[in-house]
Structures are given as structure tokens and as C-alpha cells.
Design a protein around this motif. Sequence first.
Motif, short mmCIF file in Angstrom:
data_model
loop_
_atom_site.label_atom_id
_atom_site.label_comp_id
_atom_site.label_asym_id
_atom_site.label_seq_id
_atom_site.Cartn_x
_atom_site.Cartn_y
_atom_site.Cartn_z
N ALA A 20 0.91 -1.22 0.06
CA ALA A 20 -0.12 0.00 0.13
C ALA A 20 0.82 1.29 0.16
O ALA A 20 1.99 1.08 0.69
CB ALA A 20 -0.78 0.05 1.25
N ALA A 21 0.34 2.43 -0.79
CA ALA A 21 1.04 3.48 -0.56
C ALA A 21 1.04 3.81 0.73
O ALA A 21 0.15 3.73 1.51
CB ALA A 21 0.48 4.69 -1.51
N VAL A 22 2.22 4.81 1.05
CA VAL A 22 2.41 5.22 2.44
C VAL A 22 2.82 6.54 2.47
O VAL A 22 3.56 7.04 1.78
CB VAL A 22 3.61 4.33 3.33
N GLY A 23 2.15 7.67 3.38
CA GLY A 23 2.44 8.83 3.62
C GLY A 23 3.44 9.08 4.66
O GLY A 23 3.32 8.10 5.64
N ARG A 24 4.23 10.02 5.03
CA ARG A 24 5.04 10.34 6.01
C ARG A 24 5.14 11.48 6.48
O ARG A 24 5.03 12.49 5.53
CB ARG A 24 6.58 9.61 5.54
N LEU A 25 5.36 11.83 7.51
CA LEU A 25 5.23 13.19 8.13
C LEU A 25 6.58 13.23 9.27
O LEU A 25 6.42 12.28 10.23
CB LEU A 25 3.95 13.70 8.64
N THR A 26 7.51 13.98 8.98
CA THR A 26 8.36 14.37 10.19
C THR A 26 8.31 15.65 10.65
O THR A 26 8.48 16.41 9.79
CB THR A 26 9.94 13.62 9.96
N LEU A 27 8.07 16.09 11.72
CA LEU A 27 8.24 17.41 12.35
C LEU A 27 9.47 17.61 13.14
O LEU A 27 9.93 16.74 14.10
CB LEU A 27 7.09 17.65 13.32
N PHE A 28 10.22 18.65 13.04
CA PHE A 28 11.47 18.78 13.78
C PHE A 28 11.17 20.00 14.76
O PHE A 28 10.85 21.29 14.02
CB PHE A 28 12.59 19.01 12.68
N THR A 29 12.03 20.07 15.90
CA THR A 29 11.78 21.22 16.58
C THR A 29 12.73 22.38 16.17
O THR A 29 12.25 23.64 16.61
CB THR A 29 12.16 20.88 18.05
N ASP A 30 13.70 22.17 15.41
CA ASP A 30 14.73 23.13 15.07
C ASP A 30 14.23 23.39 13.67
O ASP A 30 13.50 22.85 12.85
CB ASP A 30 16.13 23.10 15.05
N THR A 31 15.00 24.47 13.02
CA THR A 31 14.78 24.76 11.39
C THR A 31 15.78 24.28 10.66
O THR A 31 16.11 24.46 9.49
CB THR A 31 14.93 26.38 11.36
N ASN A 32 16.81 23.29 11.37
CA ASN A 32 17.88 22.65 10.27
C ASN A 32 17.36 21.02 10.47
O ASN A 32 18.46 20.52 9.88
CB ASN A 32 19.28 22.78 11.47
N PHE A 33 16.26 20.63 10.61
CA PHE A 33 15.88 19.18 10.20
C PHE A 33 16.85 18.29 11.00
O PHE A 33 17.18 17.01 10.61
CB PHE A 33 16.15 19.06 8.68
N ALA A 34 17.04 18.39 12.18
CA ALA A 34 18.09 17.83 13.07
C ALA A 34 17.41 17.24 13.97
O ALA A 34 17.86 16.25 14.78
CB ALA A 34 19.18 18.66 13.21
N GLN A 35 16.39 17.76 14.75
CA GLN A 35 15.65 17.27 15.96
C GLN A 35 14.22 16.69 15.72
O GLN A 35 13.48 17.51 15.76
CB GLN A 35 15.91 18.17 17.02
#
Length: 110
Positions: A20-35
Amino acid sequence: MCATVTAIATLIIMALPAHAAVGRLTLFTDTNFAQPTTNISYESCQAFIGVVPGRRAGSFDNQPLPNCQVVLHALSGDLTLCAGRAVVPPAYRQAIFYEIRTGNSVPCAP
């Protein structure tokens, strides 16, 4: 004999369920995509609301399913996330909830 083995292998592969197709979401606390604070996968656009840990979203990586969108519900209003990676505008960084719902997602600007 090789033809028989090939035919059997083909039947086995055809009998396997399609992924099945899968959607993904990652939220980061900082603006550098690091946390990362939120990292979810989903298989449908049925309305879903989740809490943003720490109520802070500095950037995101959004890979929505077709006809799906993700909306951040922040203290200052709602922000529909683009498809791809981007920094959350300062006015929307104090986010309380994220919502997955039916809708269109435009690609993030390069």
C-alpha cells in the motif's frame, strides 16, 4: 524443469499482496531538520489529529499520499504544509496539533 520453476516463482510473486502507498510526516523542533519530534506513517487520508510534542515545529519533511494534506494548527492560525522539506514560518512554530486530511498538497519551493 526451468520453465516450471519460473512459472511457480511467477505465481508466488503474483500472489503476494501489493504494498500500500504510505504517507510520511516528520516534524523537527529546529529549523535545521536535525531534532525530530514526530515521525509518522499513514495509509489513508481519513481525518487524523495528533499532538505536536513540545508545541514546537521548526521544520518538516512531508511526503503526503495523493489527495492528502497535512495542516499545522498553531496559536496564530493554520498552515497547510507543502509536499517536501521546508522550514515552518516563525508565526506558525508554536503548533499545538497536526492534522492529516483529504486535500491537495503543493510541492515545497526549492
